[in-house]
Design an enzyme around this catalytic site. Sequence first.
Site, PDB file in Angstrom:
ATOM      1  N   HIS A 151      14.514   0.612  66.442  1.00 59.55           N
ATOM      2  CA  HIS A 151      14.747  -0.471  67.416  1.00 59.55           C
ATOM      3  C   HIS A 151      16.201  -0.375  67.872  1.00 59.55           C
ATOM      4  CE1 HIS A 151      10.984  -2.621  66.366  1.00 59.55           C
ATOM      5  NE2 HIS A 151      11.220  -2.153  65.149  1.00 59.55           N
ATOM      6  N   GLU A 177       3.015  -6.027  58.328  1.00 57.68           N
ATOM      7  CA  GLU A 177       4.329  -6.110  57.669  1.00 57.68           C
ATOM      8  C   GLU A 177       4.307  -7.281  56.685  1.00 57.68           C
ATOM      9  OE1 GLU A 177       7.300  -6.058  60.752  1.00 57.68           O
ATOM     10  OE2 GLU A 177       8.860  -5.400  59.367  1.00 57.68           O
ATOM     11  N   ASP A 233       7.725  -8.491  72.284  1.00 60.43           N
ATOM     12  CA  ASP A 233       8.043  -9.336  71.124  1.00 60.43           C
ATOM     13  C   ASP A 233       6.933 -10.376  70.953  1.00 60.43           C
ATOM     14  OD1 ASP A 233       9.017 -11.149  69.297  1.00 60.43           O
ATOM     15  OD2 ASP A 233      11.029 -11.252  70.159  1.00 60.43           O
ATOM     16  N   HIS A 263       3.348  -2.543  65.360  1.00 58.13           N
ATOM     17  CA  HIS A 263       3.686  -2.987  64.008  1.00 58.13           C
ATOM     18  C   HIS A 263       2.414  -3.587  63.413  1.00 58.13           C
ATOM     19  CE1 HIS A 263       7.724  -2.336  65.259  1.00 58.13           C
ATOM     20  NE2 HIS A 263       8.244  -2.818  64.140  1.00 58.13           N
ATOM     21  N   HIS A 317      22.157  -9.295  69.572  1.00 62.18           N
ATOM     22  CA  HIS A 317      21.759  -9.616  70.959  1.00 62.18           C
ATOM     23  C   HIS A 317      22.871 -10.360  71.704  1.00 62.18           C
ATOM     24  CE1 HIS A 317      17.186  -9.290  69.954  1.00 62.18           C
ATOM     25  NE2 HIS A 317      17.718  -8.140  70.284  1.00 62.18           N
ATOM     26  N   ASP A 333      15.855  -0.056  61.582  1.00 61.34           N
ATOM     27  CA  ASP A 333      17.058  -0.706  62.126  1.00 61.34           C
ATOM     28  C   ASP A 333      18.244  -0.211  61.305  1.00 61.34           C
ATOM     29  OD1 ASP A 333      15.747  -2.870  63.914  1.00 61.34           O
ATOM     30  OD2 ASP A 333      14.707  -3.103  62.020  1.00 61.34           O
ATOM     31  N   PRO A 379      13.081  -5.561  76.560  1.00 63.52           N
ATOM     32  CA  PRO A 379      13.898  -5.938  77.723  1.00 63.52           C
ATOM     33  C   PRO A 379      14.229  -7.429  77.682  1.00 63.52           C
ATOM     34  CG  PRO A 379      11.953  -4.683  78.378  1.00 63.52           C
ATOM     35  CD  PRO A 379      11.789  -4.996  76.938  1.00 63.52           C
ATOM     36  N   ARG A 380      15.500  -7.725  77.959  1.00 61.77           N
ATOM     37  CA  ARG A 380      15.961  -9.121  77.905  1.00 61.77           C
ATOM     38  C   ARG A 380      16.521  -9.572  79.237  1.00 61.77           C
ATOM     39  NH1 ARG A 380      20.429  -9.345  74.382  1.00 61.77           N
ATOM     40  NH2 ARG A 380      19.838  -7.261  73.702  1.00 61.77           N
TER      41      ARG A 380
HETATM   42  C1  6MZ Z   1       9.207  -6.323  63.570  1.00 56.46           C
HETATM   43  C2  6MZ Z   1      11.252  -5.735  64.447  1.00 56.46           C
HETATM   44  C3  6MZ Z   1      11.670  -5.262  63.190  1.00 56.46           C
HETATM   45  O1  6MZ Z   1      14.150  -4.687  70.754  1.00 56.46           O
HETATM   46  O2  6MZ Z   1      16.301  -5.951  70.800  1.00 56.46           O
HETATM   47  N1  6MZ Z   1      12.261  -5.576  65.299  1.00 56.46           N
HETATM   48  N2  6MZ Z   1      10.027  -6.257  64.628  1.00 56.46           N
HETATM   49  N3  6MZ Z   1       9.549  -5.907  62.335  1.00 56.46           N
HETATM   50  C4  6MZ Z   1      10.782  -5.381  62.104  1.00 56.46           C
HETATM   51  N4  6MZ Z   1      11.099  -5.029  60.819  1.00 56.46           N
HETATM   52  C5  6MZ Z   1      12.290  -5.409  60.177  1.00 56.46           C
HETATM   53  N5  6MZ Z   1      12.910  -4.775  63.331  1.00 56.46           N
HETATM   54  C6  6MZ Z   1      13.265  -4.968  64.636  1.00 56.46           C
HETATM   55  O3  6MZ Z   1      15.700  -4.546  68.785  1.00 56.46           O
HETATM   56  C7  6MZ Z   1      15.626  -5.657  67.910  1.00 56.46           C
HETATM   57  C8  6MZ Z   1      14.227  -6.255  67.955  1.00 56.46           C
HETATM   58  O4  6MZ Z   1      13.273  -5.307  67.412  1.00 56.46           O
HETATM   59  C9  6MZ Z   1      12.228  -5.999  66.714  1.00 56.46           C
HETATM   60  C10 6MZ Z   1      12.539  -7.489  66.820  1.00 56.46           C
HETATM   61  O5  6MZ Z   1      11.843  -8.021  67.929  1.00 56.46           O
HETATM   62  C11 6MZ Z   1      14.046  -7.489  67.074  1.00 56.46           C
HETATM   63  O6  6MZ Z   1      14.506  -8.661  67.734  1.00 56.46           O
HETATM   64  P1  6MZ Z   1      15.607  -4.667  70.381  1.00 56.46           P
HETATM   65  O7  6MZ Z   1      16.316  -3.450  70.875  1.00 56.46           O
END
Ligand code: 6MZ
Length: 339
Positions: free
Chosen positions: A18, A199, A138, A196, A65, A281, A99-100
């Site tokens: 991500h 989880e 999201d 996903h 963010h 991440d 996208p935001r």
């Molecule tokens: C689910 C996750 C995540 O999109 O703003 N994100 N969603 N499970 C996870 N496991 C820990 N880790 C990240 O990157 C951040 C976003 O990615 C998703 C969440 O929506 C998070 O806000 P971007 O680039």
Amino acid sequence: MDLKTFCKKIPKIELHAHLNGSVSLQTLHKLSELQSPADAKSQIIHEIHPSESLKEGFKLFEIVHSLTDTPEAIFIATCDVIQEFYNDNIIYLELRSTPRHVEGKMTKKEYIEAIINAIKSPETKRTGITVKLLISVDRKRGEKNAEENIALAIEYYEKYSEYVVGIDLSGDPTQGEISINLLQRARNVGLKIAAHCAEVPNEKEVVDILNFKPDRLGHCTCIHPNLNGTKQLYDMLLKSRIPVELCLTSNVKCKTVPSFSEHQFAYLYEAKHPICIATDDKGVFGTTLSEEFELVAIHFGLTQQNLKDLCLSAVQYAFTTEEEKSQLSLKIELFYNSN
Ligand code: 6MZ
């Protein structure tokens, strides 16, 4: 060569990263300096340290963010993340990002274009790393927002199919719900789907996702062969043969898995289910793909040959052309032949 050096040097494939979760502390400092004094988040940055729970992780995303709220910041963050993956010997990277729209500062289109510009930039081209983008949906933000992101993914796929290759369904697994069937529209035009899955425990959602047959699944933490009620889901997963992206540090730090040795890697690997290793991440959970490789080698006794096989199979699950896959496999083979 010791294991750490070996894991660093292998040419690796990253399929689950991500963007905002991958931003390093160093880049966050750089971004905080770009903000006006009124907006400055430097104080908050001092409080950032790798997350130790799912809840904490999702709080950290909000802080990141707040620093990536302009196209310029997104461009810088993407360039830095790509460079860091390159420095860790990643030869093929799939970034995913949501996208935001930030009122008065950035539209969703500007957000996507900033990422594409970073991927196309001379700095990235110079490295030789191949980078693709998945547009994220999201789950917390509801169906209207999901439809908007899917429409944007289709629009940018039609313009830049070399870069925009898929859709990712993600977001805090404890919040909200999106019907996976919404993604059919994206699939119809040729976009790949990564979702996903499990989880946290959610049997109905898992069944819906597995029936939809995404191209890849993320995590699958709560589909366990030996736990009550999940054996049936486990059998369904194995039967599906859908590749699963496994992120050990993320799962252990989020406490969705009690320890590395109890990670789902163990039984999916044993069952010869298609899997790949990923960081999720790297900024928020303080890891690298090399470290993730080291972890599987240490905890599950993988040999250098086993690690090579993991890299080569990840190539096959990448959302790219057969020609590119052949080139990536060749790079991995060349490394092994000369080490
Ligand atoms: C689910 C996750 C995540 O999109 O703003 N994100 N969603 N499970 C996870 N496991 C820990 N880790 C990240 O990157 C951040 C976003 O990615 C998703 C969440 O929506 C998070 O806000 P971007 O680039």
